[in-house]
Design an enzyme around this catalytic site. Structure first.
Site, mmCIF file in Angstrom:
data_model
loop_
_atom_site.group_PDB
_atom_site.id
_atom_site.type_symbol
_atom_site.label_atom_id
_atom_site.label_comp_id
_atom_site.label_asym_id
_atom_site.label_seq_id
_atom_site.Cartn_x
_atom_site.Cartn_y
_atom_site.Cartn_z
ATOM 1 C CE1 TYR A 1 62.528 60.014 45.182
ATOM 2 C CE2 TYR A 1 60.225 60.119 45.840
ATOM 3 C CZ TYR A 1 61.501 60.631 45.893
ATOM 4 O OH TYR A 1 61.766 61.745 46.648
ATOM 5 C CB VAL B 1 61.935 64.626 55.300
ATOM 6 C CG1 VAL B 1 62.206 65.795 54.373
ATOM 7 C CG2 VAL B 1 61.284 63.471 54.558
ATOM 8 C CE1 TYR C 1 65.741 67.344 51.406
ATOM 9 C CE2 TYR C 1 66.531 67.562 53.653
ATOM 10 C CZ TYR C 1 65.901 66.832 52.662
ATOM 11 O OH TYR C 1 65.425 65.581 52.943
ATOM 12 C CB SER D 1 66.219 62.681 50.703
ATOM 13 O OG SER D 1 65.154 63.100 49.905
ATOM 14 C CE LYS E 1 65.320 62.867 46.430
ATOM 15 N NZ LYS E 1 64.350 62.672 47.479
#
Ligand code: GLU
Length: 304
Positions: free
Chosen positions: A188, A258, A240, A63, A66
């Protein structure tokens, strides 16, 4: 400031906790990563590198991608991006579907999976190969030419991505996904499967520490106000559902993944990255979170 003694102290102090927690296993390839690894790097805006442990070893950024995808989309779309994705913490797990129905297919923020899928859709609309365009962008940000994704990890994720596919289809039903679901998922999952080391990641966020200018080539990535906004989103949504606790403990804008990596920024000073694959319940690296907490306590430097 010479950060090396600080990193050495953190590494020594955390020996007993490295490996405590759980390595992410819902993506089969990630389950094979040894839990007892730890690396940390600080790269200041002058280019000095301070590193400890496995800081040179590449891992799955997951992530953290992102943040780079958002930066690239923000560069291209500007503020119009916010018509398709919000900028509030979600208060739900990163892969939750529950808010999407109530909120008409507009994800809460770009750092949860639904939000990142919309951002990837924007990238797909403007590039022939959205997976490669992010790799090229990250290579430039880090000043490292051979960064790439791990095809095995990407495939492993594609073959287990029912939940992300469900989100993408759902958003498409609201008109908030313009490209084919399969294409968006493909890009993605390849973004998440990019592999980088702590040193490379600490370099790659140098532009945020340097108010939007890439310190390694002098290019403006985003203007100073956008750099501030991206960093603010990291603080409120980057770790998160534990972003509040993380801000309380660490006090730095950060983005975790993660794979066990966390990048953080000390504005005006340096990019930081820590990696240790065993995660807390929240999905953040356990030793990584403690390391950043120690970093701001020992240096007395945070954004507060
Ligand atoms: N590739 C992961 C997923 O979509 C990213 C999760 C993460 O690092 O938060 O589930």
């Amino acid at each position: 400031m010479d950060y090396q003694p600080v990193l050495d102290r953190i590494h020594a102090a955390l020996q007993p906790v490295i490996g405590q927690g759980k390595v992410a296993s819902y993506i089969p390839e990630l389950a094979n990563v040894a839990a007892d690894q730890f690396g940390m790097a600080v790269v200041d805006v002058a280019g000095n590198v301070y590193a400890v442990g496995d800081a040179g070893k590449r891992f799955s950024i997951q992530s953290i991608s992102k943040l780079f995808a958002l930066t690239l989309a923000f560069q291209r779309e500007g503020d119009s991006l916010w018509t398709r994705v919000g900028r509030e913490p979600s208060g739900n797990p990163f892969n939750s579907l529950v808010q999407l129905e109530r909120e008409n297919g507009i994800p809460r923020n770009p750092f949860i999976n639904a939000g990142a899928l919309v951002i990837t859709d924007m990238l797909a609309s403007r590039s022939v190969n959205a997976a490669q365009s992010l790799v090229d962008f990250v290579r430039k940000l880090a000043g490292v030419a051979d960064i790439t994704y791990n095809t095995r990890v990407a495939q492993s994720e594609i073959s287990t991505s029912s939940r992300n596919a469900a989100m993408a289809h759902f958003m498409k039903s609201f008109g908030n996904l313009h490209n084919k679901v399969g294409e968006v998922l493909h890009a993605y999952c390849h973004h998440c499967a990019i592999e980088m080391s702590c040193v490379e990641l600490a370099r790659a966020v140098g532009f945020l520490a340097n108010h939007g200018v890439n310190p390694w080539n002098g290019e403006t990535v985003v203007d100073p106000s956008s750099a501030k906004r991206l960093s603010a989103l990291m603080l409120t949504c980057g770790t998160y559902d534990a972003a509040g606790d993380f801000a309380y403990r660490v006090g730095l804008p950060a983005k975790s993944g993660v794979g066990g990596g966390i990048v953080a920024i000390l504005p005006g000073e340096c990019g930081i990255c820590v990696w240790s694959p065993a995660l807390e319940e929240s999905g953040n690296s356990h030793a990584g979170s403690l390391a950043l907490e120690m970093f701001t306590s020992l240096t007395r430097r945070s954004i507060f």
